[in-house]
Motif scaffolding. Structure first.
Motif, PDB file in Angstrom:
ATOM      1  N   SER A  93       0.967  -1.283   0.012  1.00  0.00           N
ATOM      2  CA  SER A  93       0.044   0.073   0.077  1.00  0.00           C
ATOM      3  C   SER A  93       0.842   1.218   0.110  1.00  0.00           C
ATOM      4  O   SER A  93       1.993   1.125   0.658  1.00  0.00           O
ATOM      5  N   SER A  94       0.358   2.299  -0.721  1.00  0.00           N
ATOM      6  CA  SER A  94       1.192   3.651  -0.395  1.00  0.00           C
ATOM      7  C   SER A  94       0.833   3.971   0.904  1.00  0.00           C
ATOM      8  O   SER A  94      -0.020   3.576   1.710  1.00  0.00           O
ATOM      9  N   GLY A  95       1.863   5.122   1.666  1.00  0.00           N
ATOM     10  CA  GLY A  95       1.714   5.533   2.760  1.00  0.00           C
ATOM     11  C   GLY A  95       1.733   4.216   3.882  1.00  0.00           C
ATOM     12  O   GLY A  95       2.597   3.562   4.070  1.00  0.00           O
ATOM     13  N   ASP A  96       0.622   4.398   4.688  1.00  0.00           N
ATOM     14  CA  ASP A  96       0.580   3.192   5.773  1.00  0.00           C
ATOM     15  C   ASP A  96      -0.334   2.379   5.348  1.00  0.00           C
ATOM     16  O   ASP A  96      -1.506   2.720   5.048  1.00  0.00           O
ATOM     17  N   ASN A 178      -8.363  11.290  -0.399  1.00  0.00           N
ATOM     18  CA  ASN A 178      -9.237  11.246  -1.679  1.00  0.00           C
ATOM     19  C   ASN A 178     -10.263  12.387  -1.930  1.00  0.00           C
ATOM     20  O   ASN A 178     -11.357  12.236  -1.715  1.00  0.00           O
ATOM     21  N   PRO A 179      -9.451  13.494  -1.977  1.00  0.00           N
ATOM     22  CA  PRO A 179     -10.270  14.556  -1.955  1.00  0.00           C
ATOM     23  C   PRO A 179     -11.052  15.104  -3.306  1.00  0.00           C
ATOM     24  O   PRO A 179     -12.070  15.815  -2.905  1.00  0.00           O
ATOM     25  N   ARG A 180     -10.742  14.432  -4.469  1.00  0.00           N
ATOM     26  CA  ARG A 180     -11.521  14.870  -5.508  1.00  0.00           C
ATOM     27  C   ARG A 180     -11.148  13.575  -6.779  1.00  0.00           C
ATOM     28  O   ARG A 180     -10.096  13.233  -6.739  1.00  0.00           O
ATOM     29  N   VAL A 208      -0.986  19.245  -1.156  1.00  0.00           N
ATOM     30  CA  VAL A 208       0.203  18.730  -1.326  1.00  0.00           C
ATOM     31  C   VAL A 208      -0.036  17.692  -2.419  1.00  0.00           C
ATOM     32  O   VAL A 208      -0.761  16.868  -2.129  1.00  0.00           O
ATOM     33  N   ARG A 209       0.331  17.722  -3.542  1.00  0.00           N
ATOM     34  CA  ARG A 209       0.055  16.647  -4.631  1.00  0.00           C
ATOM     35  C   ARG A 209       1.448  16.006  -4.857  1.00  0.00           C
ATOM     36  O   ARG A 209       2.337  16.541  -4.987  1.00  0.00           O
ATOM     37  N   ASN A 210       1.358  14.790  -5.011  1.00  0.00           N
ATOM     38  CA  ASN A 210       2.371  13.744  -5.289  1.00  0.00           C
ATOM     39  C   ASN A 210       3.468  14.202  -4.073  1.00  0.00           C
ATOM     40  O   ASN A 210       4.725  14.145  -4.576  1.00  0.00           O
ATOM     41  N   ALA A 211       3.324  14.033  -3.037  1.00  0.00           N
ATOM     42  CA  ALA A 211       4.194  14.222  -1.808  1.00  0.00           C
ATOM     43  C   ALA A 211       5.198  13.294  -1.827  1.00  0.00           C
ATOM     44  O   ALA A 211       4.953  11.962  -2.213  1.00  0.00           O
ATOM     45  N   GLY A 212       6.276  13.689  -1.925  1.00  0.00           N
ATOM     46  CA  GLY A 212       7.536  12.755  -1.724  1.00  0.00           C
ATOM     47  C   GLY A 212       7.892  12.039  -3.158  1.00  0.00           C
ATOM     48  O   GLY A 212       8.748  11.203  -3.096  1.00  0.00           O
TER      49      GLY A 212
HETATM   50  N1  SAH Z   1      -2.775   4.358   2.495  1.00  0.00           N
HETATM   51  C1  SAH Z   1      -2.398   5.627   2.352  1.00  0.00           C
HETATM   52  C2  SAH Z   1      -3.842   6.267   1.725  1.00  0.00           C
HETATM   53  C3  SAH Z   1      -4.431   5.619   0.696  1.00  0.00           C
HETATM   54  S1  SAH Z   1      -5.846   6.748   0.196  1.00  0.00           S
HETATM   55  C4  SAH Z   1      -1.514   6.547   3.325  1.00  0.00           C
HETATM   56  O1  SAH Z   1      -1.378   6.145   4.348  1.00  0.00           O
HETATM   57  O2  SAH Z   1      -1.299   7.605   2.799  1.00  0.00           O
HETATM   58  C5  SAH Z   1      -5.480   7.588  -1.058  1.00  0.00           C
HETATM   59  C6  SAH Z   1      -5.379   9.118  -0.720  1.00  0.00           C
HETATM   60  O3  SAH Z   1      -3.977   9.281   0.065  1.00  0.00           O
HETATM   61  C7  SAH Z   1      -4.924  10.026  -1.804  1.00  0.00           C
HETATM   62  O4  SAH Z   1      -6.156  10.113  -2.516  1.00  0.00           O
HETATM   63  C8  SAH Z   1      -4.511  11.073  -1.271  1.00  0.00           C
HETATM   64  O5  SAH Z   1      -5.358  12.015  -0.523  1.00  0.00           O
HETATM   65  C9  SAH Z   1      -3.481  10.651  -0.407  1.00  0.00           C
HETATM   66  N2  SAH Z   1      -2.071  10.430  -1.065  1.00  0.00           N
HETATM   67  C10 SAH Z   1      -1.418   9.223  -0.918  1.00  0.00           C
HETATM   68  N3  SAH Z   1      -0.108   9.122  -1.448  1.00  0.00           N
HETATM   69  C11 SAH Z   1      -0.111  10.701  -1.530  1.00  0.00           C
HETATM   70  C12 SAH Z   1       0.952  11.575  -2.040  1.00  0.00           C
HETATM   71  N4  SAH Z   1       2.262  10.984  -2.336  1.00  0.00           N
HETATM   72  N5  SAH Z   1       0.849  12.901  -1.758  1.00  0.00           N
HETATM   73  C13 SAH Z   1      -0.286  13.463  -1.515  1.00  0.00           C
HETATM   74  N6  SAH Z   1      -1.431  12.765  -1.090  1.00  0.00           N
HETATM   75  C14 SAH Z   1      -1.343  11.136  -1.228  1.00  0.00           C
END
Ligand code: SAH
Length: 259
Positions: A93-96, A178-180, A208-212
């Motif tokens: 998954s991305s993020g956490d 998931n803002p839009r 922030v768009r495309n953080a990191g």
């Molecule tokens: N598990 C992920 C979230 C998934 S939901 C986490 O913990 O980050 C998907 C949403 O996460 C996107 O619509 C956006 O709002 C946010 N998101 C994920 N990666 C992002 C990034 N690199 N930059 C900005 N927003 C991000």
């Protein structure tokens, strides 16, 4: 007869395991060492195509199972099937992975499998979008905050609207995931309308768009000009509370220390 007593299910002695891995926001430097090791040690990688692209460097010699964004349940079932057959499976998954990610679904799907109790599962945290976006904008999450997803794919809009209302009334800093999207272009505007009932139009907000990632962009504006920004599904929106302010181009929500 329980599922575990069924004929044919008595060979649950698999050495396979599942790691549900948080990749962080994008580039490898934001990934934890634990996540890196789990990726390196895996035989099979299961994930949404966009996330697989983020980990190009880890793919050689591994089998990669990809399918579309609506295939989450199928993806988890496939991960369990592979682990039951002895593979070390990385579900990414991305993020956490425990924040709007795959961790919860993975635990549920695993519990339904006859070998579910025998398969080891590790959940490896990652830097969530709220943290990475906040760090890029300054320090907007220094005090209580609420995280709300505007996706109505699995949650009714009425529930989302109620949570927005409560968070705004409670003066929480609000982080929107998931803002839009193309399917619901007006949800962000509807959310802003709700929040404006409780907050000044001049409340600072950050996007922030495309953080990191290489294409990272950021904007800091007021709540009433937020609708003009090119917010999309790769963006995280942070809406300040009544105390949040701009400091040398950054957003700060004071914790309350006296200088
Ligand atoms: N598990 C992920 C979230 C998934 S939901 C986490 O913990 O980050 C998907 C949403 O996460 C996107 O619509 C956006 O709002 C946010 N998101 C994920 N990666 C992002 C990034 N690199 N930059 C900005 N927003 C991000």
């Amino acid at each position: 007869m329980s599922q575990n007593d069924l004929p044919g299910s008595n060979h649950c002695t698999s050495k396979g395991e599942i790691s549900v891995i948080g990749l962080g926001p994008g580039s490898e430097e934001y990934m934890t060492e634990k996540a890196r090791q789990a990726l390196i040690n895996s035989d099979v990688i299961v994930g949404y195509r966009t996330y697989v692209k983020l980990i190009d460097n880890f793919l050689s010699g591994k089998e990669v199972v990809v399918n579309g964004m609506t295939g989450e349940v199928e993806r988890c079932k496939e991960a369990v099937r592979r682990a039951a057959a002895g593979a070390k499976v990385a579900v990414i998954s991305s993020g956490d992975p425990g924040i709007y990610g795959m961790a919860g679904l993975m635990l549920e799907v695993l519990s339904e499998h006859p070998c579910g109790k025998e398969i080891n599962i590790n959940i490896i945290p990652g830097v969530t979008a709220a943290s990475s976006a906040a760090s890029i904008l300054g320090a907007p999450l220094m005090h209580d905050f609420a995280v709300i997803s505007l996706s109505d794919r699995l949650t009714a809009w009425e529930v989302i609207a109620k949570r927005l209302e409560m968070a705004a009334e409670g003066d929480f800093v609000i982080v929107l995931y998931n803002p839009r999207s193309h399917g619901r272009p007006d949800y962000l505007n509807r959310a802003i309308e709700i929040i404006l009932k409780y907050r000044k139009p001049t409340t600072p907000v950050g996007v922030v768009r495309n953080a990191g990632r290489e294409e990272q962009e950021l904007w800091i504006r007021d709540l009433d000009t937020l609708p003009d920004l090119p917010v999309d599904m790769s963006s995280t929106v942070i809406i300040g509370n009544s105390q949040t302010y701009m400091l040398n181009g950054r957003l700060v929500t004071p914790r309350g220390y006296r200088l």
